[in-house]
Every structure is written in C-alpha cells, then in structure tokens.
Design an enzyme around this catalytic site. Structure first.
Site, PDB file in Angstrom:
ATOM      1  N   LYS A  15      33.419  38.166  -9.861  1.00 13.10           N
ATOM      2  CA  LYS A  15      32.292  37.227  -9.988  1.00 13.10           C
ATOM      3  C   LYS A  15      30.959  37.971 -10.053  1.00 13.10           C
ATOM      4  O   LYS A  15      30.126  37.663 -10.892  1.00 13.10           O
ATOM      5  CB  LYS A  15      32.254  36.235  -8.801  1.00 13.10           C
ATOM      6  N   ARG A  90      31.709  27.237  -1.188  1.00 11.15           N
ATOM      7  CA  ARG A  90      33.032  27.695  -0.770  1.00 11.15           C
ATOM      8  C   ARG A  90      33.754  26.660   0.070  1.00 11.15           C
ATOM      9  O   ARG A  90      34.904  26.889   0.472  1.00 11.15           O
ATOM     10  CB  ARG A  90      32.902  28.974   0.045  1.00 11.15           C
ATOM     11  N   ARG A 124      37.468  49.129  -4.388  1.00 12.15           N
ATOM     12  CA  ARG A 124      36.095  48.849  -4.832  1.00 12.15           C
ATOM     13  C   ARG A 124      35.074  49.728  -4.094  1.00 12.15           C
ATOM     14  O   ARG A 124      35.156  49.920  -2.899  1.00 12.15           O
ATOM     15  CB  ARG A 124      35.814  47.371  -4.554  1.00 12.15           C
ATOM     16  N   ARG A 152      32.358  48.444   1.079  1.00 11.88           N
ATOM     17  CA  ARG A 152      32.007  47.324   1.947  1.00 11.88           C
ATOM     18  C   ARG A 152      32.905  47.297   3.174  1.00 11.88           C
ATOM     19  O   ARG A 152      34.097  47.549   3.066  1.00 11.88           O
ATOM     20  CB  ARG A 152      32.164  46.006   1.175  1.00 11.88           C
ATOM     21  N   ARG A 163      40.471  37.068   3.911  1.00 17.46           N
ATOM     22  CA  ARG A 163      39.562  36.450   2.936  1.00 17.46           C
ATOM     23  C   ARG A 163      40.362  35.624   1.925  1.00 17.46           C
ATOM     24  O   ARG A 163      39.930  34.541   1.505  1.00 17.46           O
ATOM     25  CB  ARG A 163      38.719  37.522   2.235  1.00 17.46           C
TER      26      ARG A 163
HETATM   27  P1  AMP Z   1      31.371  37.667  -0.811  1.00 13.37           P
HETATM   28  O1  AMP Z   1      30.493  38.848  -1.014  1.00 13.37           O
HETATM   29  O2  AMP Z   1      30.986  36.518  -1.673  1.00 13.37           O
HETATM   30  O3  AMP Z   1      32.843  38.009  -0.894  1.00 13.37           O
HETATM   31  O4  AMP Z   1      31.105  37.179   0.702  1.00 13.37           O
HETATM   32  C1  AMP Z   1      31.347  38.038   1.815  1.00 13.37           C
HETATM   33  C2  AMP Z   1      31.485  37.207   3.074  1.00 13.37           C
HETATM   34  O5  AMP Z   1      30.282  36.475   3.313  1.00 13.37           O
HETATM   35  C3  AMP Z   1      32.586  36.145   3.052  1.00 13.37           C
HETATM   36  O6  AMP Z   1      33.855  36.671   3.406  1.00 13.37           O
HETATM   37  C4  AMP Z   1      32.057  35.137   4.076  1.00 13.37           C
HETATM   38  O7  AMP Z   1      32.265  35.585   5.408  1.00 13.37           O
HETATM   39  C5  AMP Z   1      30.549  35.165   3.806  1.00 13.37           C
HETATM   40  N1  AMP Z   1      30.146  34.174   2.785  1.00 13.37           N
HETATM   41  C6  AMP Z   1      29.626  34.431   1.541  1.00 13.37           C
HETATM   42  N2  AMP Z   1      29.352  33.294   0.887  1.00 13.37           N
HETATM   43  C7  AMP Z   1      29.710  32.281   1.724  1.00 13.37           C
HETATM   44  C8  AMP Z   1      29.701  30.873   1.621  1.00 13.37           C
HETATM   45  N3  AMP Z   1      29.255  30.245   0.511  1.00 13.37           N
HETATM   46  N4  AMP Z   1      30.137  30.146   2.684  1.00 13.37           N
HETATM   47  C9  AMP Z   1      30.574  30.741   3.818  1.00 13.37           C
HETATM   48  N5  AMP Z   1      30.634  32.083   3.976  1.00 13.37           N
HETATM   49  C10 AMP Z   1      30.205  32.851   2.942  1.00 13.37           C
END
Ligand code: AMP
Length: 206
Positions: A15, A90, A124, A152, A163
């Site tokens: 994404k 989400r 990654r 990360r 996740r």
């Molecule tokens: P991402 O970089 O989008 O994979 O997000 C990393 C982490 O941030 C996720 O595993 C969640 O813990 C938190 N996170 C990101 N976006 C959201 C969201 N829209 N709602 C809830 N938690 C989020």
C-alpha cells in the site's frame, strides 16, 4: 465534487509503495495512519505514548485515537481536494466515522496471500533518509546505502502473524462493506510493483 480514495489491503500488500505513485498521479496527498503513528512514537507525544504498545504487539490502536488523528489531519489545507487514505479505515467504526466526514470515490483493494505477506514484511527495510522501502531479496537497496537501512520494529515474524490475524478479524470484513456500496476495486497485488502500479493506473485513468 471533491472525493477521496481509500487504499485497502493487508499489511505488506504494498500500500505504501503504491500510495506514493497514486498520490503523484492524482495530486491527492497520502494520509498513512501508520506513518503518522510512527512519527508520534518517535516524537514521544501523548498519542505516541498511547499507541506504542499496540503497534509493537501488532494489534490495532483504539478507534477514538485514530478517528481524532484523521479528523485533525483533514483540517489541513492540502486535504481540501480530497486525499488518499493508506492503512485507514481498519475497523467498521473507523469506516462509518470516515463516511460521515468525506466522500469516497473508490476503495482500491490490493490482494496478496498470507504466505507472500510474511516473506515480504520480514525482508522489508527502509532508508530513513529518503523513506524509500526496499526488500532484501525482491528490491535490494544500492550498496552505498545498505549501512543505513532500518527495519521496522513490528516487521518480525511474531508481530506479523498478529498483524495478519488482526487484519483478518477486524479489517478484511470491510471489503464486503465497501463492495456492497459498489466502491471496491480488487487489484491482484501478487505481481511486481510495476505491474500492480499499471493495473491501478488503468483503473484511475478510466
Ligand atoms: P501500518 O504501517 O499501516 O502497517 O500500521 C502499523 C501499526 O499502526 C498497526 O499494526 C496498528 O497497530 C497501527 N495502526 C495504523 N493504522 C491504524 C488504524 N487505522 N487503526 C488502528 N491502528 C492502526
């Protein structure tokens, strides 16, 4: 009418990579809740302190924090002509809150099987200076920047499994919710970055 786009899909679907390309094509700024939360954690803000443990365990940050984060971000001037949401919404609560504040023109859903996701996420790496995302096998970084690449904290096998579980339980049901509204555009994400970008741009130019 000003509309926004949602980029939807499991963690590691690509994404973030596709979002910068779509942002360039459409002129809509990318709003990534994951990136915003990581900045909050690195700045040790109140939000960062609240979000950190959820993120490190691979579970979702509570809806009210995310909805407030997004509402504030949408007040900024660059959001006036619509935005590109990356990693948001989400949960159904987030999607319902979003539908009351913006018009969504399409939900681009990048689909990738779980086995592929684990390989992608664990390999990654990111360049902290340019923010470019690399992969140890699929997209190796140039030799001269290898030494500064970072991984990360939540990109390890155990957290990735959480996740993915979180994604299947709380996020993936949203795809049928958006499909019922005729907004869902399924894209096969199990292809090269360029092929996925071409498929998305074909849809966007229609
Ligand atoms: P991402 O970089 O989008 O994979 O997000 C990393 C982490 O941030 C996720 O595993 C969640 O813990 C938190 N996170 C990101 N976006 C959201 C969201 N829209 N709602 C809830 N938690 C989020």
């Amino acid at each position: 009418m000003t509309t926004s786009i949602v980029l939807f899909g499991p963690p590691g679907a690509g994404k973030g990579t596709q979002a910068s390309k779509i942002s360039e094509m459409t002129g809509k700024p990318q709003i990534s809740t994951g990136d915003m939360l990581r900045i909050a954690v690195s700045e040790a803000s109140d939000l960062g302190a609240k979000a950190q443990s959820y993120m490190e365990s691979g579970i979702l940050v509570p809806d009210e924090l995310i909805i407030e984060l997004i509402s504030n971000r949408l007040k900024q001037e660059d959001a006036i002509n619509g935005v590109l949401f990356d990693g948001f919404p989400r949960t159904l609560n987030q999607a319902i809150a979003l539908s009351s504040i913006v018009d969504i023109s399409s939900v681009i859903s990048i689909e990738v099987p779980d086995e592929e996701i684990i390989k992608r996420i664990v390999g990654r790496r990111m360049d902290p200076i340019t923010k470019e995302i690399y992969h140890i096998s699929f997209k190796p970084a140039p030799d001269e920047i290898q030494g500064r690449l970072i991984q990360r904290k939540d990109d390890n096998v155990e957290t990735v499994m959480n996740r993915l579980k979180t994604y299947h339980q709380q996020t993936s049901p949203l795809s049928s919710w958006y499909d019922d509204q005729n907004l869902l555009i399924p894209i096969d994400g199990n292809k090269s970055i360029e092929e996925v970008a071409t498929d998305i741009s074909k849809f966007l130019s229609n």
